[in-house]
Design a protein around this motif. Structure first.
Motif, PDB file in Angstrom:
ATOM      1  N   GLU A  14      14.631  62.498 -63.189  1.00  0.00           N
ATOM      2  CA  GLU A  14      13.570  61.721 -62.840  1.00  0.00           C
ATOM      3  C   GLU A  14      13.883  60.250 -62.545  1.00  0.00           C
ATOM      4  O   GLU A  14      13.552  59.527 -61.534  1.00  0.00           O
ATOM      5  CB  GLU A  14      12.253  61.856 -63.452  1.00  0.00           C
ATOM      6  CG  GLU A  14      11.685  63.105 -63.287  1.00  0.00           C
ATOM      7  CD  GLU A  14      12.366  64.488 -64.024  1.00  0.00           C
ATOM      8  OE1 GLU A  14      13.505  64.055 -64.659  1.00  0.00           O
ATOM      9  OE2 GLU A  14      11.880  65.320 -63.945  1.00  0.00           O
ATOM     10  N   LEU A  15      14.537  59.726 -63.796  1.00  0.00           N
ATOM     11  CA  LEU A  15      14.927  58.326 -63.633  1.00  0.00           C
ATOM     12  C   LEU A  15      15.986  57.940 -62.690  1.00  0.00           C
ATOM     13  O   LEU A  15      15.721  56.886 -62.042  1.00  0.00           O
ATOM     14  CB  LEU A  15      15.252  58.030 -65.151  1.00  0.00           C
ATOM     15  CG  LEU A  15      14.263  57.542 -66.221  1.00  0.00           C
ATOM     16  CD1 LEU A  15      15.066  57.314 -67.456  1.00  0.00           C
ATOM     17  CD2 LEU A  15      13.480  56.338 -65.626  1.00  0.00           C
ATOM     18  N   LEU A  16      16.765  58.871 -62.676  1.00  0.00           N
ATOM     19  CA  LEU A  16      18.142  58.442 -61.865  1.00  0.00           C
ATOM     20  C   LEU A  16      18.073  58.642 -60.428  1.00  0.00           C
ATOM     21  O   LEU A  16      18.535  58.033 -59.512  1.00  0.00           O
ATOM     22  CB  LEU A  16      19.341  59.310 -62.372  1.00  0.00           C
ATOM     23  CG  LEU A  16      19.885  58.606 -63.737  1.00  0.00           C
ATOM     24  CD1 LEU A  16      21.154  59.511 -64.265  1.00  0.00           C
ATOM     25  CD2 LEU A  16      20.203  57.227 -63.437  1.00  0.00           C
ATOM     26  N   ARG A  17      16.940  59.327 -60.220  1.00  0.00           N
ATOM     27  CA  ARG A  17      16.549  59.681 -58.492  1.00  0.00           C
ATOM     28  C   ARG A  17      15.606  58.346 -58.247  1.00  0.00           C
ATOM     29  O   ARG A  17      15.723  58.261 -57.170  1.00  0.00           O
ATOM     30  CB  ARG A  17      15.436  60.716 -58.561  1.00  0.00           C
ATOM     31  CG  ARG A  17      16.316  61.826 -57.939  1.00  0.00           C
ATOM     32  CD  ARG A  17      15.450  62.753 -57.087  1.00  0.00           C
ATOM     33  NE  ARG A  17      14.138  63.328 -58.220  1.00  0.00           N
ATOM     34  CZ  ARG A  17      13.980  64.347 -58.959  1.00  0.00           C
ATOM     35  NH1 ARG A  17      15.196  64.885 -59.236  1.00  0.00           N
ATOM     36  NH2 ARG A  17      13.189  64.603 -59.739  1.00  0.00           N
ATOM     37  N   SER A  18      15.145  57.585 -58.960  1.00  0.00           N
ATOM     38  CA  SER A  18      14.073  56.622 -58.661  1.00  0.00           C
ATOM     39  C   SER A  18      14.570  55.239 -58.532  1.00  0.00           C
ATOM     40  O   SER A  18      15.959  55.152 -58.406  1.00  0.00           O
ATOM     41  CB  SER A  18      13.414  56.205 -59.902  1.00  0.00           C
ATOM     42  OG  SER A  18      13.734  55.438 -60.778  1.00  0.00           O
ATOM     43  N   SER A  19      13.809  54.252 -57.720  1.00  0.00           N
ATOM     44  CA  SER A  19      14.452  53.038 -57.324  1.00  0.00           C
ATOM     45  C   SER A  19      13.923  51.964 -58.243  1.00  0.00           C
ATOM     46  O   SER A  19      14.289  50.855 -58.070  1.00  0.00           O
ATOM     47  CB  SER A  19      14.287  52.792 -56.064  1.00  0.00           C
ATOM     48  OG  SER A  19      12.618  52.784 -55.671  1.00  0.00           O
ATOM     49  N   THR A  20      13.164  52.421 -59.336  1.00  0.00           N
ATOM     50  CA  THR A  20      12.825  51.473 -60.333  1.00  0.00           C
ATOM     51  C   THR A  20      13.514  50.416 -60.677  1.00  0.00           C
ATOM     52  O   THR A  20      13.456  49.037 -60.639  1.00  0.00           O
ATOM     53  CB  THR A  20      12.010  52.170 -61.603  1.00  0.00           C
ATOM     54  OG1 THR A  20      10.871  52.809 -61.040  1.00  0.00           O
ATOM     55  CG2 THR A  20      11.738  50.989 -62.526  1.00  0.00           C
ATOM     56  N   MET A  21      14.717  50.835 -61.175  1.00  0.00           N
ATOM     57  CA  MET A  21      15.918  49.857 -61.630  1.00  0.00           C
ATOM     58  C   MET A  21      16.406  48.878 -60.544  1.00  0.00           C
ATOM     59  O   MET A  21      17.063  47.737 -60.865  1.00  0.00           O
ATOM     60  CB  MET A  21      17.066  50.411 -62.467  1.00  0.00           C
ATOM     61  CG  MET A  21      17.873  51.370 -61.545  1.00  0.00           C
ATOM     62  SD  MET A  21      16.972  52.829 -60.934  1.00  0.00           S
ATOM     63  CE  MET A  21      17.515  54.328 -61.813  1.00  0.00           C
ATOM     64  N   TRP A  22      16.070  49.066 -59.372  1.00  0.00           N
ATOM     65  CA  TRP A  22      16.641  48.261 -58.277  1.00  0.00           C
ATOM     66  C   TRP A  22      15.525  47.480 -57.736  1.00  0.00           C
ATOM     67  O   TRP A  22      15.908  46.265 -57.353  1.00  0.00           O
ATOM     68  CB  TRP A  22      17.113  49.117 -57.112  1.00  0.00           C
ATOM     69  CG  TRP A  22      18.245  50.078 -57.509  1.00  0.00           C
ATOM     70  CD1 TRP A  22      18.370  51.260 -57.862  1.00  0.00           C
ATOM     71  CD2 TRP A  22      19.754  49.471 -57.421  1.00  0.00           C
ATOM     72  NE1 TRP A  22      19.897  51.652 -58.182  1.00  0.00           N
ATOM     73  CE2 TRP A  22      20.545  50.647 -58.044  1.00  0.00           C
ATOM     74  CE3 TRP A  22      20.276  48.342 -57.050  1.00  0.00           C
ATOM     75  CZ2 TRP A  22      22.018  50.423 -58.375  1.00  0.00           C
ATOM     76  CZ3 TRP A  22      21.712  48.436 -57.149  1.00  0.00           C
ATOM     77  CH2 TRP A  22      22.570  49.267 -57.710  1.00  0.00           C
ATOM     78  N   ILE A  23      14.300  47.983 -57.848  1.00  0.00           N
ATOM     79  CA  ILE A  23      13.093  47.268 -57.708  1.00  0.00           C
ATOM     80  C   ILE A  23      13.039  46.029 -58.580  1.00  0.00           C
ATOM     81  O   ILE A  23      12.664  44.825 -58.062  1.00  0.00           O
ATOM     82  CB  ILE A  23      11.797  47.924 -57.675  1.00  0.00           C
ATOM     83  CG1 ILE A  23      11.859  48.952 -56.297  1.00  0.00           C
ATOM     84  CG2 ILE A  23      10.733  46.960 -57.167  1.00  0.00           C
ATOM     85  CD1 ILE A  23      10.625  49.810 -56.136  1.00  0.00           C
TER      86      ILE A  23
END
Ligand code: SF4
Ligand code: SF4
Lengths: 191, 289
Positions: A64-73
């Protein structure tokens, strides 16, 4: 104990231990108060939000974490880190996740971010300085973005704020040496 | 007047889209008897990209410039808040001996001294030497919202700049030239940073909030100390107004331009014509030009 379900804690996942090593932060310290998300100016477009990231790390929800773009946003404004009552530097956690994510193939949500940052680094490697016009145009071209995203370029050119020629440093070999030595050093041990 | 020289790292944007910041900084410093000596053949600091792709690169790039700056007996002056932040982070990491040795091997030149106070921001340079700011024309009647953004103030243990939530250092400079500063709560909120290409929607939303709040607080212009903030608030302002059907019309100055005006440098010298939101009508209205 007979008759009682014992919830065994999951073994610490690979991602979590990478994040802890890279960030120097202890994921277990988070008590889920949500103050980080409350102060985050971009939580409204994040899925998962900063608090949810901490929870996902605690539970080992790697995919779930590595699919998301949170760390890039996340743009490292460091508001969350300044306010966390548990003194967790969540910005560092985001950065660590980005470092791990940067090593993997981009998911659709991450594509544009990775394109931009990789172009930035190759621009830097090539010229030693950032060539704003070139970077903007290549990004739009490779990312297949409509030209509407380049609407400010004429105004910038008219004001002499962009140049048609890249600024280059004199000694580009020195930069290439830095890149090469880092590559050699990092061969082992990357996530 | 005393003369002093400081090593100076302008950074990529000050050589292109933020020329007016570089030029006004040099002019103002010259008036104060301070020479900004640009580092020879400097390299990009890695900005918002290096630290999320390759941590060693993000430390090595500023470290190389720190080594060049060491031959001056004065701290390295940065003008861009993003460069400032990257240099401060690198200096912070370099307090560790193992890291220093590794980075020394990577950059392949010179000894790295351990001195995390060896980097300052241009505002601090002006503040430290404020007695040398000779005000010739008071900027009476101008109401300025000082906007600091994220990277100067956070995290305090790394940047050692000013209060994290309620900084005052730029306000003090603006008051020194007798302009008024407005009290507002968004001094250190984010403008959208370097997302202008990847997520312009975020930049538009966050920058609109800042402009709107500055206006609500009674400001008739903003003062900034960062080319990224300036781009988001000035170049984008038309788009923001269209998007939110909101009439804002707030000129955005680099703080050096306001100090320069008070030194009686001309709008032309200070390159006020480079801005997207034309500041001349406001300055005329206030009788400042
Ligand atoms: S502010 Fe700190 S403790 Fe609270 S949810 Fe966020 S990381 Fe956890
Ligand atoms: S550093 Fe990132 S996660 Fe933290 S508040 Fe800022 S944008 Fe949100």
């Amino acid at each position: 104990m007979p008759g009682v379900d014992v919830i065994t804690p999951k073994p610490i996942t690979e991602l979590r231990s990478w994040v802890e090593t890279l960030s120097g932060q202890k994921v277990a310290r988070c008590y889920q108060c949500g103050k980080c998300t409350a102060g985050c100016p971009v939580a409204y477009v994040m899925d998962p939000t900063p608090r949810q990231v901490m929870r996902a790390l605690q539970l080992g929800l790697e995919d779930e974490l590595l699919r998301s773009s949170t760390m890039w946003i996340c743009f490292y404004c460091m508001t969350c880190a300044a306010r966390c009552p548990r003194e967790i530097d969540i910005t560092k956690v985001m950065e660590a996740l980005r470092l791990v994510s940067a090593q993997r193939k981009a998911t659709p949500a991450q594509k544009d971010f990775k394109l931009f940052h990789n172009l930035f680094i190759s621009n830097l490697n090539r010229f030693g300085r950032i060539y704003e016009l070139g970077l903007g145009l290549t990004y739009n071209l490779l990312g297949k973005h409509p030209l509407s995203k380049a609407e400010l370029i004429p105004g910038m050119l008219a004001r002499g704020k962009l140049s048609f020629i890249p600024h280059r440093v004199k000694n580009t070999d020195r930069i290439r040496d830095i890149f090469n030595r880092i590559k050699a050093f990092e061969k082992q041990g990357k996530p | 007047m005393k003369q002093s020289a400081y090593p100076y790292y302008p950074g990529c944007t000050l050589k292109a889209s933020a020329k007016e910041y570089d030029i006004s900084a040099r002019l103002v410093c010259a008036q104060m008897g301070i020479k900004l000596e640009e580092l020879d053949d400097w390299v990009c600091c890695g900005a918002a990209s290096a630290h999320g792709i390759d941590r060693l690169l993000s430390i090595a790039l500023p470290a190389r410039e720190l080594v060049t700056a060491q031959k001056f007996k004065a701290p390295l002056v940065t003008a861009c808040a993003l460069c400032f932040s990257r240099f401060k982070f690198a200096a912070y990491e370099l307090r560790n001996e193992a890291m220093r040795n590794l980075i020394k091997y990577i950059i392949g030149e010179g000894e790295i001294q351990q001195n995390s106070d060896g980097v300052i921001h241009l505002i601090q340079l002006l503040d430290n030497n404020k007695d040398d700011i000779r005000v010739k024309k008071l900027l009476n009647g101008l109401r300025v919202a000082c906007y600091y953004g994220c990277l100067l103030v956070r995290p305090k243990e790394v940047t050692n700049f000013d209060d994290e939530e309620e900084p005052q250092i730029m306000d003090k400079l603006i008051k020194l030239v007798e302009a008024e500063t407005v009290d507002w709560k968004f001094k250190t909120e984010c403008c959208g940073g370097s997302h202008m290409l990847t997520r312009p929607d975020i930049v538009i939303k966050l920058s609109h909030r800042l402009l709107y709040q500055a206006k609500q607080a009674g400001a008739d212009c903003l003062a900034v100390a960062c080319p990224v903030c300036h781009y988001n608030l000035d170049s984008n302002q038309k788009k923001i107004e269209a998007n939110y059907k909101d009439n804002i019309g707030l000129p955005v100055f680099y703080f050096t331009q306001l100090v320069g005006l008070a030194m009686e440098l001309s709008p032309k010298q200070l390159l006020l014509n480079k801005h997207f939101v034309n500041p001349m009508p406001l300055l005329q209205r206030k009788g400042l030009i």
